[in-house]
Enzyme design. Sequence first.
Site, short mmCIF file in Angstrom:
data_model
loop_
_atom_site.label_atom_id
_atom_site.label_comp_id
_atom_site.label_asym_id
_atom_site.label_seq_id
_atom_site.Cartn_x
_atom_site.Cartn_y
_atom_site.Cartn_z
N ASN A 54 38.86 49.61 41.10
CA ASN A 54 39.88 49.43 42.13
C ASN A 54 40.25 51.01 42.82
OD1 ASN A 54 41.99 48.75 43.74
ND2 ASN A 54 43.45 48.08 42.18
N LYS B 113 41.85 51.19 45.35
CA LYS B 113 43.12 51.34 45.81
C LYS B 113 43.22 51.89 47.23
CE LYS B 113 45.48 51.27 41.50
NZ LYS B 113 46.58 51.44 40.49
N HIS C 266 47.11 41.72 42.16
CA HIS C 266 47.37 42.97 41.46
C HIS C 266 49.09 43.35 41.49
CE1 HIS C 266 47.37 47.53 40.80
NE2 HIS C 266 46.20 46.99 40.29
N GLU D 263 50.73 45.76 42.03
CA GLU D 263 51.20 46.56 43.17
C GLU D 263 51.39 45.65 44.36
OE1 GLU D 263 48.12 49.46 43.20
OE2 GLU D 263 49.11 50.31 41.43
N GLU E 142 46.48 43.38 32.96
CA GLU E 142 46.86 44.74 33.35
C GLU E 142 48.62 44.92 33.18
OE1 GLU E 142 43.99 46.75 36.23
OE2 GLU E 142 45.60 45.95 37.48
N GLY F 29 48.42 53.47 35.91
CA GLY F 29 48.59 54.82 36.64
C GLY F 29 49.67 55.75 35.91
N SER G 206 45.37 52.79 32.75
CA SER G 206 44.86 53.85 32.41
C SER G 206 43.76 54.23 31.56
CB SER G 206 45.99 54.57 31.63
OG SER G 206 47.17 54.63 32.56
C1 PEP Z 1 44.80 49.39 38.53
O1 PEP Z 1 45.54 49.73 39.15
O2 PEP Z 1 43.94 48.24 38.57
C2 PEP Z 1 44.68 50.25 37.15
C3 PEP Z 1 44.07 49.84 36.03
O3 PEP Z 1 45.00 51.58 37.58
P1 PEP Z 1 44.89 52.83 36.51
O4 PEP Z 1 43.49 52.85 35.72
O5 PEP Z 1 44.85 54.13 37.27
O6 PEP Z 1 45.70 52.83 35.44
#
Ligand code: PEP
Length: 258
Positions: A11, A13, A101, A103, A173, A179, A219
């Site tokens: 992703n 983003k 997601h 976000e 997630e 992040g 992460s």
């Molecule tokens: C995400 O936003 O889908 C995600 C997993 O981000 P990160 O790997 O940067 O934590």
Amino acid sequence: MPNRTRMIAGNWKMNKTYSEGVTLAQELSNALKEAAVSGVDVVVCPPLVDLKGVAGVIDFDKAPFALGAQNVYWEESGAFTGETAPGMLTDVGCTYCIIGHSERRGYFGETDEDINKKSKALIAHKIVPISCCGESLETREAGKQVEFVVNQIKADCAGLDITSGDQLVIAYEPIWAIGTGKTATPEDAQEVCGAIRKTLVEIFGEAIASQIRVLYGGSAKPGNVLGFLEKEDVDGALVGGASLTADGFSQMIQKAAE
Ligand code: PEP
């Protein structure tokens, strides 16, 4: 033991301009071909304006990954300024789309009802939703993560018309791990992914649910991804930050192929 092909989805983003996106897609294609990775389904989800350019790399270079969008609207067309219809995604070569997601839920107020409508629209257009769920830190500290995520899955997946497990992907997630550099442990991920699987069995029946891929995201990076993938109900990873370089992302894919 069901035989689910692992999936690693990136992703991007709101990162990478059109030209940067084309370059990254080309570098990733080169890296994966050089490593001769097989047996893993790879998906890249660039920003909307990069989709056509990345689709070009996939077509011309026969790049070993599929194309996904990061969002969709459920209507077919019309006066919905700024939105993108499922048919528009199909037309540029998308076969996957991230929805729900955290976000988008957090910054743009998306609800489970919206996510359910998006899933239905995508499935009708033969695009596979990568449907995200996950709890906040507050919910986890209250020990309510399983109950919370199970309720999200029930709402997000209600009434989806699928006849096989490859028509849907779920990404667990935990919001507190996205992040932030804080990862859930593989055991934390298995606890919730196992509960997700049981809920999918209730909704879709054993034959379909046992084939739906459930990914972990938060992460994830080359150094920790294998710990998650070794868990029974974790079938891959949705990757944010670590998908932004061809080197890091291809290393994760190679780990998944081990
Ligand atoms: C995400 O936003 O889908 C995600 C997993 O981000 P990160 O790997 O940067 O934590």
